[in-house]
Design a protein around this motif. Structure first.
Motif, PDB file in Angstrom:
ATOM      1  N   VAL A  99      36.929  -7.909 -27.804  1.00  0.00           N
ATOM      2  CA  VAL A  99      35.859  -6.899 -27.904  1.00  0.00           C
ATOM      3  C   VAL A  99      36.032  -5.851 -26.812  1.00  0.00           C
ATOM      4  N   ILE A 100      36.292  -6.301 -25.597  1.00  0.00           N
ATOM      5  CA  ILE A 100      36.438  -5.364 -24.480  1.00  0.00           C
ATOM      6  C   ILE A 100      37.695  -4.521 -24.640  1.00  0.00           C
ATOM      7  N   ALA A 101      38.826  -5.167 -24.925  1.00  0.00           N
ATOM      8  CA  ALA A 101      40.100  -4.443 -25.005  1.00  0.00           C
ATOM      9  C   ALA A 101      40.081  -3.352 -26.071  1.00  0.00           C
ATOM     10  N   TYR A 102      39.487  -3.636 -27.217  1.00  0.00           N
ATOM     11  CA  TYR A 102      39.494  -2.668 -28.305  1.00  0.00           C
ATOM     12  C   TYR A 102      38.392  -1.614 -28.196  1.00  0.00           C
ATOM     13  N   ASN A 103      37.373  -1.852 -27.375  1.00  0.00           N
ATOM     14  CA  ASN A 103      36.224  -0.939 -27.337  1.00  0.00           C
ATOM     15  C   ASN A 103      35.888  -0.424 -25.948  1.00  0.00           C
ATOM     16  N   GLN A 104      36.662  -0.751 -24.950  1.00  0.00           N
ATOM     17  CA  GLN A 104      36.281  -0.451 -23.565  1.00  0.00           C
ATOM     18  C   GLN A 104      36.055   1.021 -23.312  1.00  0.00           C
ATOM     19  N   PRO A 105      35.216   1.335 -22.335  1.00  0.00           N
ATOM     20  CA  PRO A 105      34.380   0.435 -21.561  1.00  0.00           C
ATOM     21  C   PRO A 105      33.151   0.024 -22.376  1.00  0.00           C
ATOM     22  N   ALA A 146      29.537  -1.385 -17.153  1.00  0.00           N
ATOM     23  CA  ALA A 146      30.582  -1.344 -18.180  1.00  0.00           C
ATOM     24  C   ALA A 146      31.738  -2.229 -17.731  1.00  0.00           C
ATOM     25  N   PHE A 147      32.437  -2.816 -18.695  1.00  0.00           N
ATOM     26  CA  PHE A 147      33.586  -3.668 -18.406  1.00  0.00           C
ATOM     27  C   PHE A 147      34.819  -3.132 -19.116  1.00  0.00           C
ATOM     28  N   ARG A 148      35.973  -3.382 -18.486  1.00  0.00           N
ATOM     29  CA  ARG A 148      37.274  -3.045 -19.086  1.00  0.00           C
ATOM     30  C   ARG A 148      38.264  -4.135 -18.699  1.00  0.00           C
ATOM     31  N   VAL A 149      39.364  -4.195 -19.435  1.00  0.00           N
ATOM     32  CA  VAL A 149      40.406  -5.171 -19.105  1.00  0.00           C
ATOM     33  C   VAL A 149      41.208  -4.649 -17.911  1.00  0.00           C
ATOM     34  N   THR A 150      41.903  -5.558 -17.250  1.00  0.00           N
ATOM     35  CA  THR A 150      42.670  -5.229 -16.052  1.00  0.00           C
ATOM     36  C   THR A 150      44.171  -5.252 -16.330  1.00  0.00           C
ATOM     37  N   ASP A 151      44.926  -4.853 -15.328  1.00  0.00           N
ATOM     38  CA  ASP A 151      46.383  -4.964 -15.415  1.00  0.00           C
ATOM     39  C   ASP A 151      46.807  -6.428 -15.544  1.00  0.00           C
ATOM     40  N   THR A 152      46.020  -7.332 -14.967  1.00  0.00           N
ATOM     41  CA  THR A 152      46.310  -8.764 -15.104  1.00  0.00           C
ATOM     42  C   THR A 152      46.238  -9.165 -16.573  1.00  0.00           C
ATOM     43  N   PHE A 153      45.238  -8.653 -17.286  1.00  0.00           N
ATOM     44  CA  PHE A 153      45.124  -8.913 -18.727  1.00  0.00           C
ATOM     45  C   PHE A 153      46.398  -8.453 -19.437  1.00  0.00           C
ATOM     46  N   LEU A 154      46.835  -7.221 -19.134  1.00  0.00           N
ATOM     47  CA  LEU A 154      48.038  -6.687 -19.776  1.00  0.00           C
ATOM     48  C   LEU A 154      49.235  -7.583 -19.485  1.00  0.00           C
ATOM     49  N   ARG A 155      49.389  -7.984 -18.232  1.00  0.00           N
ATOM     50  CA  ARG A 155      50.529  -8.809 -17.831  1.00  0.00           C
ATOM     51  C   ARG A 155      50.476 -10.175 -18.516  1.00  0.00           C
ATOM     52  N   VAL A 156      49.300 -10.819 -18.533  1.00  0.00           N
ATOM     53  CA  VAL A 156      49.155 -12.145 -19.133  1.00  0.00           C
ATOM     54  C   VAL A 156      49.500 -12.120 -20.622  1.00  0.00           C
ATOM     55  N   PHE A 157      49.128 -11.034 -21.287  1.00  0.00           N
ATOM     56  CA  PHE A 157      49.371 -10.942 -22.725  1.00  0.00           C
ATOM     57  C   PHE A 157      50.659 -10.176 -23.059  1.00  0.00           C
ATOM     58  N   GLY A 158      51.449  -9.833 -22.036  1.00  0.00           N
ATOM     59  CA  GLY A 158      52.756  -9.199 -22.253  1.00  0.00           C
ATOM     60  C   GLY A 158      52.672  -7.795 -22.798  1.00  0.00           C
TER      61      GLY A 158
END
Length: 184
Positions: A99-105, A146-158
């Motif tokens: 939900v966050i990744a596709y709609n952020q923030p 508001a929330f958004r994904v982080t660079d850690t999210f990007l790295r974890v999911f490649g």
């Protein structure tokens, strides 16, 4: 200073940094022009790819770079780091991340509206893991966080950026495929 020495400097800085580093900051540390640092980074990235190294160089939006292990070696890296203590993400956590990744923030209430259930504890756990972060306040009544994904999210999911996320709806693709089959 020769090119190999400069590339070695980049490797050392990227290896030591736990977070993505901007090209300009790397260039400043090396006392070279940003364009030269950019070229050296691309050379290093290409070298890792050509030699099928266990390392890869990730290039993020905002001209930031980070050294990481190649996803192919993920299982063996997990074993050596003994990640058993890190519980896998629950289905609820994956839903909230989507939900966050596709709609952020997005606000917590938006997440809960989409999911139909209270998501407070899940959001808190994702914040603790560093997969999401606060992104200011929305211009809505009550000024919700508001929330958004982080660079850690990007790295974890490649992922290199959110543009690498799979499309939400495959309906258009299926219709195009069905149309091309009818033409034959």
């Amino acid at each position: 200073m020769n090119e190999q020495t400069k590339i070695g400097m980049l490797e050392a800085m990227l290896f030591a940094s736990a977070e993505p580093v901007e090209t300009a900051r790397l260039a400043e540390s090396m006392r070279v022009e940003t364009q030269e640092a950019q070229q050296l980074l691309q050379t290093l990235q290409q070298r890792y790819d050509e030699t099928e190294s266990g390392l890869t160089l990730l290039h993020f939006d905002g001209d930031r770079w980070q050294m990481a292990t190649r996803p192919y070696y993920g299982e063996v890296v997990k074993r050596i780091l003994d990640t058993r203590r890190n519980a896998p993400l629950s289905p609820a956590a994956l839903e909230v991340l989507a939900v966050i990744a596709y709609n952020q923030p997005v606000s917590r209430s938006f997440i809960e509206q989409v999911r139909g259930v209270d998501s407070s504890s899940t959001v808190s756990k994702l914040l603790e893991r560093g997969l999401i972060e606060e992104a200011g306040r929305l211009d809505l009544p009550g000024k919700p966080v508001a929330f958004r994904v982080t660079d850690t999210f990007l790295r974890v999911f490649g992922l290199s950026s959110l543009a690498d996320l799979p499309p939400l709806h495959d309906g258009d693709t299926m219709e195009e495929d069905a149309g091309s089959e009818n033409e034959e």
